[in-house]
Structure formats: C-alpha cells, structure tokens
Enzyme design. Structure first.
Site, mmCIF file in Angstrom:
data_model
loop_
_atom_site.group_PDB
_atom_site.id
_atom_site.type_symbol
_atom_site.label_atom_id
_atom_site.label_comp_id
_atom_site.label_asym_id
_atom_site.label_seq_id
_atom_site.Cartn_x
_atom_site.Cartn_y
_atom_site.Cartn_z
ATOM 1 N N HIS A 94 -42.597 20.054 -17.803
ATOM 2 C CA HIS A 94 -42.618 21.151 -18.776
ATOM 3 C C HIS A 94 -44.020 21.754 -18.781
ATOM 4 O O HIS A 94 -44.947 21.179 -19.348
ATOM 5 C CB HIS A 94 -42.244 20.641 -20.176
ATOM 6 C CG HIS A 94 -41.859 21.720 -21.120
ATOM 7 N ND1 HIS A 94 -40.761 21.610 -21.944
ATOM 8 C CD2 HIS A 94 -42.400 22.936 -21.388
ATOM 9 C CE1 HIS A 94 -40.658 22.702 -22.687
ATOM 10 N NE2 HIS A 94 -41.648 23.517 -22.357
ATOM 11 N N VAL A 95 -44.170 22.900 -18.131
ATOM 12 C CA VAL A 95 -45.481 23.538 -18.007
ATOM 13 C C VAL A 95 -46.088 23.791 -19.388
ATOM 14 O O VAL A 95 -45.362 24.084 -20.354
ATOM 15 C CB VAL A 95 -45.383 24.851 -17.184
ATOM 16 C CG1 VAL A 95 -44.612 25.925 -17.925
ATOM 17 C CG2 VAL A 95 -46.754 25.332 -16.755
ATOM 18 N N HIS A 96 -47.398 23.642 -19.494
ATOM 19 C CA HIS A 96 -48.111 23.890 -20.748
ATOM 20 C C HIS A 96 -49.574 24.169 -20.434
ATOM 21 O O HIS A 96 -50.084 23.786 -19.383
ATOM 22 C CB HIS A 96 -47.975 22.716 -21.722
ATOM 23 C CG HIS A 96 -48.396 21.401 -21.139
ATOM 24 N ND1 HIS A 96 -47.599 20.690 -20.254
ATOM 25 C CD2 HIS A 96 -49.524 20.677 -21.296
ATOM 26 C CE1 HIS A 96 -48.215 19.579 -19.897
ATOM 27 N NE2 HIS A 96 -49.401 19.545 -20.516
ATOM 28 N N LEU A 97 -50.237 24.865 -21.332
ATOM 29 C CA LEU A 97 -51.637 25.236 -21.161
ATOM 30 C C LEU A 97 -52.500 24.429 -22.127
ATOM 31 O O LEU A 97 -52.076 24.119 -23.238
ATOM 32 C CB LEU A 97 -51.817 26.733 -21.429
ATOM 33 C CG LEU A 97 -50.934 27.670 -20.605
ATOM 34 C CD1 LEU A 97 -51.160 29.111 -21.027
ATOM 35 C CD2 LEU A 97 -51.190 27.492 -19.123
#
Length: 167
Positions: A122-125
């Site tokens: 789950h991509v996140h910054l």
C-alpha cells in the site's frame, strides 16, 4: 552505520490486524471507521487520502500520507489522487513547520520492500520533521536513534491544524 534488527515493525503490522480485520492492510483499516481517528492517530481523512502519525516515527511528528486505494505504486493511482497526495503533503509540511517549529523536512516514499518499504503493498508518503541536533551522541557514537515522543501529545498538538483544511 550498523543495521539494527527492528522486530517492533513486525509487531506494529501484526498488532493492527485485528480479529475483525483478519488479513486486512494496516492502512486500509484506517478508512473503515471501526475505530476512532484519535485511536489510529488520523489527523485528516476524506474519500481519497488520510494523513496520520507514524506509530514508529523516525522523529516526533513523522506523518504518513496514505491514499484510500490499495496499490503498490504511485503510477497505479489516478492523476486526481496523485495530485491530492501532493497537495495533502504540501499542506502537511506547512502545518508541521508551524505547529512543531521544525527547521527542515524529509519527504519521500519507499516503493517496494527492496527500497525499504515496511508495508510495500500500500503506497504511502513520509513527511519527517527535522530539528537541529536531532542526530546526536547516540546516533553518532552508538549508531542508535532515540525517539522520545508522546504520540498522543503530538496528535493533540497537530489535530487542530488539520480540522479546517480544504483539500
């Protein structure tokens, strides 16, 4: 710097997979409203993104900007959501500079396990506030980073700033 075995990251991931969320992604459950935003340290949430405190921060006030879409890569998100992630990140940086009086910010993403992503599915910054002297004796000599932060206090400090933002 020596690599530090970090089993608490596994504990973090596993502790967020509740019986009623068996197998659920730790970020996806942020959007399910089964726990309060305060319990999950969610500062802002809408239909596209959430901004929350990292439970295992590199520095006090370390934020995560997470899309609702469960994808591994930024390019798998719609252009509108990509824009919202950047807008959310920009607003978050402005807020933490004001609220926490940080002197600088690290900003970025670890895409994929090999790149250091703890939750690669789950991509996140990441937005990490930086302060003069936040790397000191322990980091330099002991190759150890100490983080003395009360997440609840940081949450209470930041939450009012996020209550009226428009994204």
């Amino acid at each position: 710097m020596d690599k530090l075995y970090a089993p608490w990251r596994d504990q973090y991931v596993m502790s967020h997979i509740k019986k009623d969320h068996a197998g659920a992604c730790v970020f996806c459950v942020v959007f399910d409203d089964q726990e309060s935003d305060e319990q999950r340290y969610v500062l802002y949430k809408d239909a596209d993104v959430a901004i929350l405190l990292n439970l295992y921060p590199y520095n006090g006030g370390h934020l995560l900007v997470v899309p609702v879409d469960h994808v591994e890569n930024l390019y798998d998100l719609s252009e509108a959501v990509q824009n919202k992630l950047m807008q959310s990140s920009s607003v978050s940086m402005k807020i933490i500079k004001k609220a926490l009086a940080c002197e600088a910010i690290n900003f970025g993403a670890n895409i994929g396990r090999v790149a250091g992503a703890g939750i690669p599915e789950h991509v996140h910054l990441h937005i990490v506030p930086r302060f003069s002297g936040d790397t000191g004796f322990l980091t330099t000599v002991g190759d150890t980073k100490q983080i003395s932060v009360d997440l609840h206090r940081v949450y209470q400090t930041l939450k009012p700033y996020f209550e009226n933002i428009q994204l």
